[in-house]
Design a protein around this motif. Structure first.
Motif, PDB file in Angstrom:
ATOM      1  N   GLY A  58       0.826  -1.195   0.000  1.00 10.51           N
ATOM      2  CA  GLY A  58       0.000   0.000   0.000  1.00 10.51           C
ATOM      3  C   GLY A  58       0.862   1.246   0.000  1.00 10.51           C
ATOM      4  N   GLY A  59       0.287   2.354  -0.386  1.00  8.95           N
ATOM      5  CA  GLY A  59       1.012   3.610  -0.474  1.00  8.95           C
ATOM      6  C   GLY A  59       1.285   4.260   0.862  1.00  8.95           C
ATOM      7  N   PHE A  60       0.391   4.049   1.837  1.00  6.81           N
ATOM      8  CA  PHE A  60       0.546   4.673   3.149  1.00  6.81           C
ATOM      9  C   PHE A  60       0.173   3.697   4.253  1.00  6.81           C
ATOM     10  N   ASP A  61       0.897   3.816   5.363  1.00  8.70           N
ATOM     11  CA  ASP A  61       0.556   3.130   6.615  1.00  8.70           C
ATOM     12  C   ASP A  61       0.113   4.192   7.608  1.00  8.70           C
ATOM     13  N   ILE A  62      -0.898   3.851   8.375  1.00  7.06           N
ATOM     14  CA  ILE A  62      -1.354   4.707   9.468  1.00  7.06           C
ATOM     15  C   ILE A  62      -1.214   3.884  10.741  1.00  7.06           C
ATOM     16  N   HIS A  63      -0.437   4.371  11.696  1.00  2.07           N
ATOM     17  CA  HIS A  63      -0.276   3.707  12.994  1.00  2.07           C
ATOM     18  C   HIS A  63      -1.040   4.542  14.014  1.00  2.07           C
ATOM     19  N   ILE A  64      -2.022   3.938  14.647  1.00  6.28           N
ATOM     20  CA  ILE A  64      -2.860   4.636  15.616  1.00  6.28           C
ATOM     21  C   ILE A  64      -2.474   4.123  16.998  1.00  6.28           C
ATOM     22  N   TYR A  65      -1.950   5.021  17.832  1.00  5.06           N
ATOM     23  CA  TYR A  65      -1.338   4.662  19.103  1.00  5.06           C
ATOM     24  C   TYR A  65      -2.287   4.810  20.285  1.00  5.06           C
ATOM     25  N   HIS A  66      -2.050   3.959  21.268  1.00  3.91           N
ATOM     26  CA  HIS A  66      -2.697   4.101  22.575  1.00  3.91           C
ATOM     27  C   HIS A  66      -1.700   3.667  23.641  1.00  3.91           C
ATOM     28  N   PHE A  67      -1.772   4.328  24.783  1.00  6.69           N
ATOM     29  CA  PHE A  67      -0.903   3.956  25.896  1.00  6.69           C
ATOM     30  C   PHE A  67      -1.509   2.741  26.577  1.00  6.69           C
ATOM     31  N   GLN A  68      -0.814   1.620  26.472  1.00  5.42           N
ATOM     32  CA  GLN A  68      -1.337   0.330  26.906  1.00  5.42           C
ATOM     33  C   GLN A  68      -1.632   0.270  28.406  1.00  5.42           C
ATOM     34  N   VAL A  74      -7.085   2.532  26.101  1.00  5.74           N
ATOM     35  CA  VAL A  74      -7.241   1.185  25.551  1.00  5.74           C
ATOM     36  C   VAL A  74      -8.687   0.972  25.108  1.00  5.74           C
ATOM     37  N   THR A  75      -9.625   1.357  25.952  1.00  5.71           N
ATOM     38  CA  THR A  75     -11.052   1.198  25.632  1.00  5.71           C
ATOM     39  C   THR A  75     -11.405   2.007  24.384  1.00  5.71           C
ATOM     40  N   PHE A  76     -10.957   3.255  24.339  1.00  4.56           N
ATOM     41  CA  PHE A  76     -11.249   4.100  23.180  1.00  4.56           C
ATOM     42  C   PHE A  76     -10.615   3.526  21.916  1.00  4.56           C
ATOM     43  N   ALA A  77      -9.351   3.091  22.017  1.00  9.54           N
ATOM     44  CA  ALA A  77      -8.643   2.561  20.852  1.00  9.54           C
ATOM     45  C   ALA A  77      -9.314   1.293  20.333  1.00  9.54           C
ATOM     46  N   LYS A  78      -9.765   0.422  21.225  1.00  5.82           N
ATOM     47  CA  LYS A  78     -10.457  -0.797  20.784  1.00  5.82           C
ATOM     48  C   LYS A  78     -11.754  -0.451  20.058  1.00  5.82           C
ATOM     49  N   ILE A  93      -6.599  -3.709   7.782  1.00  3.90           N
ATOM     50  CA  ILE A  93      -6.533  -3.283   9.170  1.00  3.90           C
ATOM     51  C   ILE A  93      -5.932  -4.421   9.976  1.00  3.90           C
ATOM     52  N   TYR A  94      -4.829  -4.120  10.642  1.00  6.69           N
ATOM     53  CA  TYR A  94      -4.114  -5.149  11.392  1.00  6.69           C
ATOM     54  C   TYR A  94      -4.722  -5.348  12.772  1.00  6.69           C
ATOM     55  N   ARG A  95      -4.277  -6.409  13.405  1.00  2.73           N
ATOM     56  CA  ARG A  95      -4.783  -6.718  14.741  1.00  2.73           C
ATOM     57  C   ARG A  95      -4.408  -5.619  15.721  1.00  2.73           C
ATOM     58  N   PHE A  96      -5.069  -5.623  16.830  1.00  2.00           N
ATOM     59  CA  PHE A  96      -4.882  -4.650  17.898  1.00  2.00           C
ATOM     60  C   PHE A  96      -3.711  -5.107  18.759  1.00  2.00           C
ATOM     61  N   PHE A  97      -2.617  -4.355  18.750  1.00  2.00           N
ATOM     62  CA  PHE A  97      -1.454  -4.692  19.569  1.00  2.00           C
ATOM     63  C   PHE A  97      -1.623  -4.085  20.949  1.00  2.00           C
ATOM     64  N   ASP A  98      -1.350  -4.885  21.978  1.00  2.00           N
ATOM     65  CA  ASP A  98      -1.482  -4.395  23.349  1.00  2.00           C
ATOM     66  C   ASP A  98      -0.139  -4.090  23.998  1.00  2.00           C
ATOM     67  N   LYS A  99       0.912  -4.063  23.167  1.00  2.00           N
ATOM     68  CA  LYS A  99       2.246  -3.700  23.653  1.00  2.00           C
ATOM     69  C   LYS A  99       3.030  -3.120  22.481  1.00  2.00           C
ATOM     70  N   PRO A 100       4.164  -2.468  22.770  1.00  2.00           N
ATOM     71  CA  PRO A 100       4.968  -1.900  21.684  1.00  2.00           C
ATOM     72  C   PRO A 100       5.451  -2.969  20.709  1.00  2.00           C
TER      73      PRO A 100
END
Length: 185
Positions: A58-68, A74-78, A93-100
């Motif tokens: 893909g042309g662009f990646d978007i990484h959407i961060y939350h402080f685990q 976490v609730t908002f990000a999920k 859309i990739y899986r939801f990572f719960d750590k760095p």
């Protein structure tokens, strides 16, 4: 972040040299300039310009961060992750990572954009709906493999607060590639 002046840049006017000067005539609003109409839209409306990837990345990646460690984030990000999956099922859309993971120092999830239309629809939507979360928007270029660091830094843009990336991973990747190449000789 790497020094932005250590990179070379093609002229923004490449392909538009030696044209007549543009008029300074203004539109009715008195502020904006009248632009010469050609009747043809830029190709960038149809496909990402080179050197943006047009392959499976893909042309662009978007990484959407939350402080685990922040339960509210976490609730908002999920919830945001679920909403994006429902409203934009055509995006990867990739899986939801719960750590760095990788160069990302806090938890996140990733979205890939493949067309200018997807970019044009998703980014404004994300600007309005990302809430307290930060997002890194970076291109995937087809230039040299060592440009991944540049894609994540000098060519990237942020929605919300910038989160410093752990850029060591790019140096480690370069070292591993050199060792692999040396082993092939």
């Amino acid at each position: 972040m790497p020094d932005q002046y250590s990179y070379s840049y093609p002229s923004p006017l490449e392909g538009y040299e030696n044209l007549d000067p543009l008029s300074e005539e203004r539109n009715e609003d008195g502020k904006s300039l009248k632009n010469p109409q050609t009747g043809t839209l830029s190709k960038a409306y149809e496909e990402f310009p080179d050197p943006l990837a047009k392959d499976r990345r893909g042309g662009f990646d978007i990484h959407i961060y939350h402080f685990q460690n922040n339960p509210d984030q976490v609730t908002f990000a999920k919830a945001l992750h679920e909403r994006i999956r429902r409203e934009f099922p055509e995006l990867r859309i990739y899986r939801f990572f719960d750590k760095p993971v990788g160069p990302h120092p806090v938890a996140m999830f990733e979205v890939n954009l493949f067309t200018p239309a997807q970019f044009g629809a998703f980014i404004p939507w994300l600007v309005i709906n990302r809430g307290p979360l930060s997002a890194l928007v970076h291109p995937n270029t087809t230039e040299a493999a060592d440009d991944e660091e540049r894609d994540h830094t000098q060519r990237a843009t942020w929605l919300g607060e910038r989160i410093p990336l752990d850029l060591r991973i790019f140096k480690l990747m370069k070292e591993a590639e050199k060792k692999e190449e040396a082993g092939k000789l």
